[in-house]
Design an enzyme around this catalytic site. Structure first.
Site, PDB file in Angstrom:
ATOM      1  N   GLY A  35     -10.904  88.635   7.077  1.00 40.20           N
ATOM      2  CA  GLY A  35     -11.934  87.836   7.763  1.00 40.20           C
ATOM      3  C   GLY A  35     -11.413  87.338   9.096  1.00 40.20           C
ATOM      4  O   GLY A  35     -11.676  86.209   9.505  1.00 40.20           O
ATOM      5  N   ASP A  81     -11.226  92.850   9.091  1.00 42.39           N
ATOM      6  CA  ASP A  81     -12.558  92.255   8.920  1.00 42.39           C
ATOM      7  C   ASP A  81     -13.502  93.374   8.486  1.00 42.39           C
ATOM      8  O   ASP A  81     -13.178  94.558   8.630  1.00 42.39           O
ATOM      9  CB  ASP A  81     -13.046  91.607  10.234  1.00 42.39           C
ATOM     10  N   ILE A  82     -14.649  93.010   7.998  1.00 41.30           N
ATOM     11  CA  ILE A  82     -15.619  94.017   7.543  1.00 41.30           C
ATOM     12  C   ILE A  82     -16.192  94.801   8.726  1.00 41.30           C
ATOM     13  O   ILE A  82     -16.646  95.924   8.571  1.00 41.30           O
ATOM     14  CB  ILE A  82     -16.724  93.388   6.668  1.00 41.30           C
ATOM     15  N   ASP A 135     -13.171  95.467   3.557  1.00 48.31           N
ATOM     16  CA  ASP A 135     -14.125  94.657   2.796  1.00 48.31           C
ATOM     17  C   ASP A 135     -13.306  93.743   1.885  1.00 48.31           C
ATOM     18  O   ASP A 135     -12.507  94.220   1.074  1.00 48.31           O
ATOM     19  CB  ASP A 135     -15.018  95.616   1.985  1.00 48.31           C
ATOM     20  N   TYR A 166     -22.383  77.711  -2.579  1.00 48.36           N
ATOM     21  CA  TYR A 166     -21.115  77.734  -1.827  1.00 48.36           C
ATOM     22  C   TYR A 166     -20.125  76.741  -2.432  1.00 48.36           C
ATOM     23  O   TYR A 166     -18.963  77.070  -2.683  1.00 48.36           O
ATOM     24  CB  TYR A 166     -21.416  77.388  -0.367  1.00 48.36           C
TER      25      TYR A 166
END
Ligand code: SER
Length: 312
Positions: A9, A35-36, A53, A143
């Protein structure tokens, strides 16, 4: 330093500045950013970068082996507001990424893990002022539920498998380089952009909504500091409360007005108000200050100067 770090990320709000700081500290080649998707140009060009991912544990292992990674910073997550729109997806991303990384640490592929929790792990029944390190935690957002569950998974892997995982409950993080996406505290970033662009801002939280916040530089310093602290001093293996400043939309607007006198704020609340109302207002982080000498530098005044200077 002989550590090699993997950031998952790395193009996000915190990941992008963390990557930069870790590369300055450990050397560009010792910090693998993933990162994706490709995002931040600084991140993708200043050192190794791979598409990854966060829920693909096999893919993570391949990168760990390719670069001989010793530490993972898992920064990928779906934030509070977006998660309310996609509860199932949020749970899958936030939980499966963590469980995968903890398994790799359990199997000794990596030595140390950093995983962020949040003030969202508290809920409406937690004390709102000076919220203690240990208290009632009944989060009402998906979350928050994922963060609280994650904290306990971290603690479980530490106790049961001696996995060296460390965590901080971040407040809202304010930055100018990369914008946050899908959070409830995002207003406190947007307000600076809009103040400079339009001299006005329509806020999605009400004027008196007080939330714990922190300038990015402090958040990055805390993150690296907790990872560099001697393991014996890390006494909390769920997640540490961390605090710097707490303010309301009205107070941040007043601070901005000192620099931009024409600035006007108006209010139009939406579903994020309910999320904010369920969170603490002021956090007690004395345990972090005691255990690993955490200290913040930026108050509202200094942060506002930095934000406006850099965005101009
Ligand atoms: N800043 C996050 C959010 O608003 C909280 O951790 O979702």
């Amino acid at each position: 330093m002989s550590d090699t770090i993997l950031i998952i990320g790395a193009c996000g709000q915190i990941g992008s500045e963390l990557t930069q700081k870790l590369r300055e500290t450990y050397g560009n080649d010792h910090v693998v950013a993933t990162d994706i998707r490709e995002g931040n140009e600084d991140v993708t060009s200043s050192g190794p970068f791979e598409i990854l991912d966060a829920t693909d544990t096999e893919g993570i292992l391949k990168i760990v082996q390719k670069y001989k990674v010793t530490q993972v910073y898992l920064m990928a997550a779906m934030l509070s507001a977006t998660a309310e729109k996609y509860p199932q997806k949020a749970w899958e991303l936030n939980m499966n990424s963590l469980l995968g990384v903890l398994e790799l640490a359990k199997d000794k592929h990596i030595k140390q893990v950093y995983w962020p929790s949040s003030i969202a792990s508290f809920g409406p029944t937690s004390p709102k002022i000076n919220t203690p390190q240990q208290t009632i935690m009944e989060p009402t957002t998906v979350y928050g539920i994922s963060k609280l569950a994650g904290e306990h998974w971290c603690n479980y892997y530490y106790n049961r498998y001696s996995v060296d995982v460390r965590s901080i409950r971040y407040p809202g993080i304010i930055s100018w380089k990369t914008k946050p996406g899908g959070g409830t505290t995002d207003y406190a970033v947007d307000i600076y952009f809009k103040a400079l662009e339009n001299k006005s801002y329509e806020c999605f939280l009400s004027e008196n909504t007080r939330l714990p916040m922190m300038f990015m530089k402090d958040a990055i310093d805390a993150t690296i500091k907790i990872m560099q602290t001697d393991a014996a001093n890390i006494k909390t293996r769920t997640s540490y409360n961390l605090a710097a400043i707490s303010f309301t939309p009205e107070e941040i607007a007043a601070e901005i007005k000192k620099h931009i006198p024409e600035f006007k704020i108006s209010y139009k609340t939406d579903f994020r108000q309910q999320i904010a109302d369920s969170w603490p207002q002021v956090i007690d982080d004395s345990q972090a200050r005691q255990d690993w000498s955490w200290n913040h530098q930026f108050d509202l005044e200094l942060m506002t100067k930095e934000m406006l200077k850099n965005l101009q």
